[in-house]
Design a protein around this motif. Structure first.
Motif, mmCIF file in Angstrom:
data_model
loop_
_atom_site.group_PDB
_atom_site.id
_atom_site.type_symbol
_atom_site.label_atom_id
_atom_site.label_comp_id
_atom_site.label_asym_id
_atom_site.label_seq_id
_atom_site.Cartn_x
_atom_site.Cartn_y
_atom_site.Cartn_z
ATOM 1 N N GLN B 51 -12.821 25.033 20.812
ATOM 2 C CA GLN B 51 -11.490 25.449 21.293
ATOM 3 C C GLN B 51 -11.540 26.901 21.716
ATOM 4 O OE1 GLN B 51 -8.300 23.613 21.196
ATOM 5 N NE2 GLN B 51 -7.602 25.373 22.385
ATOM 6 N N LYS B 55 -6.591 29.145 25.445
ATOM 7 C CA LYS B 55 -6.079 27.869 25.947
ATOM 8 C C LYS B 55 -5.100 27.277 24.934
ATOM 9 C CE LYS B 55 -9.823 26.325 28.948
ATOM 10 N NZ LYS B 55 -10.790 25.243 29.256
ATOM 11 N N GLN B 56 -3.905 27.008 25.386
ATOM 12 C CA GLN B 56 -2.882 26.474 24.486
ATOM 13 C C GLN B 56 -3.122 24.993 24.185
ATOM 14 O OE1 GLN B 56 1.016 27.618 24.702
ATOM 15 N NE2 GLN B 56 0.434 29.770 24.769
ATOM 16 N N GLN B 57 -3.721 24.291 25.127
ATOM 17 C CA GLN B 57 -3.922 22.858 24.953
ATOM 18 C C GLN B 57 -4.975 22.600 23.894
ATOM 19 O OE1 GLN B 57 -4.913 20.852 28.575
ATOM 20 N NE2 GLN B 57 -4.727 18.818 27.697
ATOM 21 N N ASN B 58 -4.682 21.688 22.994
ATOM 22 C CA ASN B 58 -5.624 21.339 21.946
ATOM 23 C C ASN B 58 -6.791 20.540 22.513
ATOM 24 O OD1 ASN B 58 -4.202 22.514 19.787
ATOM 25 N ND2 ASN B 58 -2.869 20.728 19.642
ATOM 26 N N ALA B 59 -7.997 20.885 22.057
ATOM 27 C CA ALA B 59 -9.190 20.181 22.521
ATOM 28 C C ALA B 59 -9.279 18.790 21.889
ATOM 29 C CB ALA B 59 -10.436 20.989 22.166
ATOM 30 N N THR B 60 -9.833 17.854 22.650
ATOM 31 C CA THR B 60 -10.087 16.505 22.133
ATOM 32 C C THR B 60 -11.461 16.041 22.606
ATOM 33 O OG1 THR B 60 -9.100 15.420 24.040
ATOM 34 C CG2 THR B 60 -7.642 15.902 22.198
ATOM 35 N N SER B 65 -9.952 15.410 17.427
ATOM 36 C CA SER B 65 -9.012 16.318 18.086
ATOM 37 C C SER B 65 -8.684 17.449 17.126
ATOM 38 C CB SER B 65 -7.743 15.576 18.506
ATOM 39 O OG SER B 65 -7.081 15.043 17.370
ATOM 40 N N ASN B 67 -5.808 20.595 16.003
ATOM 41 C CA ASN B 67 -4.456 21.154 16.060
ATOM 42 C C ASN B 67 -4.624 22.658 15.919
ATOM 43 O OD1 ASN B 67 -1.790 21.821 15.955
ATOM 44 N ND2 ASN B 67 -1.351 20.770 14.045
ATOM 45 N N GLN B 69 -3.189 26.264 16.049
ATOM 46 C CA GLN B 69 -1.966 27.047 15.930
ATOM 47 C C GLN B 69 -2.369 28.523 15.889
ATOM 48 O OE1 GLN B 69 1.134 25.648 15.808
ATOM 49 N NE2 GLN B 69 0.247 23.591 15.984
#
Lengths: 115, 116
Positions: B51, B55-60, B65, B67, B69
Motif C-alpha cells: 500500500q 493512495k487513498q484506495q485500499n490495495a487488494t 485486502s 483497510n 486508515q
C-alpha cells in the motif's frame, strides 16, 4: 530466474569461531541488506549497502561486519560469534535506492546456532 | 523513530472464514509504503500486498485486502475465504527512504492457523 541466494542455509557453530554467511543476487540490484529474525521481535536490519563499497549500519549491527566488493555479493561476517547471535538471517536486495516502492527480494534464510 | 505494532501474537480460524490481522504504525512521514509479508513454515518471506500511503484506495490482491486508515495509522489485512495454505506467520512492515537507503521496519508478527 530472479534470485537471492544465501549460504549456508543451516549452521551450528561454536562461540568465537569466525564465520561468513554469503549472499548473492542475480538481478543487478544496487541495494542489499541483512536482517535477523527473532521470536517476538520480527525482522531487524543489521547492515545495508547502497552500492559497491558503500555500506552502513542498520538497527542491530553489533557483532557483525559486512563488505560489498562486487555488486552481486554482500557477505555477512561474524568475527567472534556468541550465543545471542543465534537467529534466522535474511539477505535482501532491491533495484534502486531512494524509491521506497521497490520490491524487496528476500533470500531463503540462514539458520545460525551458536553454542 | 518508526515503529510497527501487531497486537495479535496468534490467531486461529476455520477454513473458509474471513480473518483480519491488525497492524498499527507510528511515523511522522507523509509518504511511505506499507507491506504485509507471509512467512510459511518454510520460512520464506513472501510479499502479500503493498500500500502506498498517498493512495487513498485500499490495495487488494485476490482474497487479500487491506483497510488503510492513514489518520489512525492503521493497516489491517483481511483474508477472505481462508485456506489451509494461508497458515503462516504474517508480518506487517513499513518502509521509507532515509538518505537514499530503504529501511523496512517490521512488526512482531501474527501466527495465523487455518483449521480444517
Amino acid at each position: 530466474e530472479a534470485q537471492v541466494t544465501q549460504n549456508p542455509r543451516y549452521l551450528i557453530t561454536v562461540t568465537g569461531k569466525k564465520l561468513t554467511v554469503t549472499c548473492s543476487q542475480n538481478m543487478n540490484h544496487e541495494y542489499m541488506s541483512w536482517y535477523r529474525q527473532d521470536p517476538g521481535l520480527g525482522l531487524r536490519q543489521i547492515y545495508y549497502s547502497m552500492n559497491v563499497e558503500v555500506t552502513d549500519k542498520g538497527d542491530v549491527p553489533e557483532g557483525y561486519k559486512v563488505s560489498r566488493k562486487e555488486k552481486r555479493n554482500f557477505p555477512l561476517i561474524l568475527e567472534s560469534p556468541s550465543p545471542n547471535q543465534t537467529s534466522l538471517y535474511f539477505c535482501a536486495s532491491s533495484l534502486r535506492q531512494g524509491y521506497s516502492g521497490n520490491t524487496i527480494y528476500f533470500g531463503e534464510g540462514s539458520w545460525l546456532t551458536v553454542v | 523513530a518508526q515503529t510497527v505494532t501487531q497486537s495479535q501474537p496468534e490467531m486461529s480460524v476455520q477454513e473458509a472464514e474471513t480473518v483480519t490481522l491488525s497492524c498499527t504504525y507510528d511515523t511522522s512521514e507523509s509518504n511511505y509504503y506499507l507491506f504485509w509479508y507471509k512467512q510459511p513454515p518454510s520460512r520464506q518471506m513472501i510479499l502479500v500486498i503493498r500500500q502506498e500511503a498517498y493512495k487513498q484506495q485500499n490495495a487488494t490482491e485476490n482474497r487479500f485486502s487491506v483497510n488503510f486508515q492513514k489518520a489512525a495509522k492503521s493497516f489491517s489485512l483481511k483474508i477472505s475465504d481462508s485456506q489451509l495454505g494461508d497458515t503462516a506467520m504474517y508480518f506487517c512492515a513499513f518502509m521509507r527512504s532515509i538518505q537514499g537507503a530503504q529501511k523496512l521496519v517490521f512488526g512482531q508478527g501474527t501466527r495465523l492457523t487455518i483449521n480444517p
